[in-house]
Scaffold this active site. Structure first.
Site, short mmCIF file in Angstrom:
data_model
loop_
_atom_site.label_atom_id
_atom_site.label_comp_id
_atom_site.label_asym_id
_atom_site.label_seq_id
_atom_site.Cartn_x
_atom_site.Cartn_y
_atom_site.Cartn_z
N GLU A 30 32.68 36.54 39.73
CA GLU A 30 33.66 35.82 38.93
C GLU A 30 34.90 35.58 39.79
OE1 GLU A 30 34.90 37.58 35.31
OE2 GLU A 30 32.93 38.35 34.81
N ASP A 67 44.58 39.47 30.64
CA ASP A 67 44.54 40.26 31.87
C ASP A 67 45.47 41.46 31.80
OD1 ASP A 67 42.81 38.41 32.95
OD2 ASP A 67 44.40 37.20 33.83
#
Length: 263
Positions: A48, A59
């Protein structure tokens, strides 16, 4: 190789794929490319590539800081294709993890075209649900790209079924509610989420968020089709000396890959 094919190779060996995450542009463009290549050599089946974004709501702190540094260094969306091409050339499968606004601003059709041309396999879009993904679904069909949507423990059965039907490659199961980052243990509801998602029609389900040790990777590999790890490897790249950083990344990735692969 397509995303599903890479996962199926591991399924045929009665184990799970190792999916590693690294942000593009961190610590800088060239070093992020070399780090991705090192990750592939260390055993990642799928990589990824994170697109840095100014408002990364999913995140955790480690990835946020890395993304902010990439943006401060002048990273732009078009720069990610160098990472994609480098990963594709290693034989690992390149995915991009991105907030959808970046794709929308670039132009959905244009991004799909340029991504496919660089050898990309598909997108993971954490903030996009299938109901609102008409343009991306059309573009991914046109350019034969995988589309990976997320499910969580809070997802109802109807949502799981809709997500499984719209996804191609795999469904991304978030092990816990909250942002990315390392955890001391995997949420006990993670296994049940994978089972529910399979029962809803998903052919492949990969688990991410919170996996950071070989033991956790081995635990998740016992019930998921792929083990996704990010923050534990991104931390290695904060080391200023590049050879030291890459050696740390290689060691960490090899251990996690061994856990995911049942070695």
């Amino acid at each position: 190789m397509r995303t599903g094919e890479a996962i199926d190779v591991r399924k045929g060996e009665n184990t799970a794929a190792f999916i590693g995450y690294l942000p593009a542009g961190f610590p800088d463009g060239a070093r992020s490319v070399r780090a991705a290549q090192e990750l592939a050599k260390a055993g990642a089946d799928i990589i990824e590539i994170g697109l840095p974004y100014s408002d990364p709501t999913m995140d955790g702190g480690t990835i946020q800081v890395a993304g902010q540094r990439a943006l401060a260094n002048g990273f732009r969306v078009r720069d990610v294709f160098a990472n994609v091409e480098a990963v594709a050339n290693t034989g690992a499968v390149p995915l991009i993890m991105t907030y959808y606004n970046l794709i929308f601003r670039y132009g959905v059709q244009d991004f799909a075209r340029d991504f496919a041309s660089a050898g990309g396999a598909g997108l993971i879009t954490p903030d996009l649900i299938p109901d609102e993904a008409g343009d991306w679904i059309a573009a991914s069909d046109q350019y034969d790209l995988d589309r990976i949507f997320l499910v969580a423990q809070s997802s109802r059965d109807r949502r799981l079924a809709a997500t499984a039907a719209a996804s191609r490659g795999f469904v991304y199961a978030a092990s816990t509610m909250g942002v990315t980052g390392t955890r001391d243990s995997i949420d006990e509801g993670a296994r049940k989420l994978v089972e529910r998602t399979r029962a809803a029609g998903a052919e492949r389900v990969c688990m991410g968020i919170g996996v950071s040790t070989p033991a956790q990777a081995r635990e998740v590999a016992a019930y998921a089709d792929g083990v996704i790890v990010g923050s534990a490897m991104v931390r290695c790249l904060f080391e200023e000396d590049e050879p030291t950083a890459l050696a740390s990344l290689r060691e960490t990735a090899e251990q996690l890959a061994a856990g995911a692969h049942g070695e």
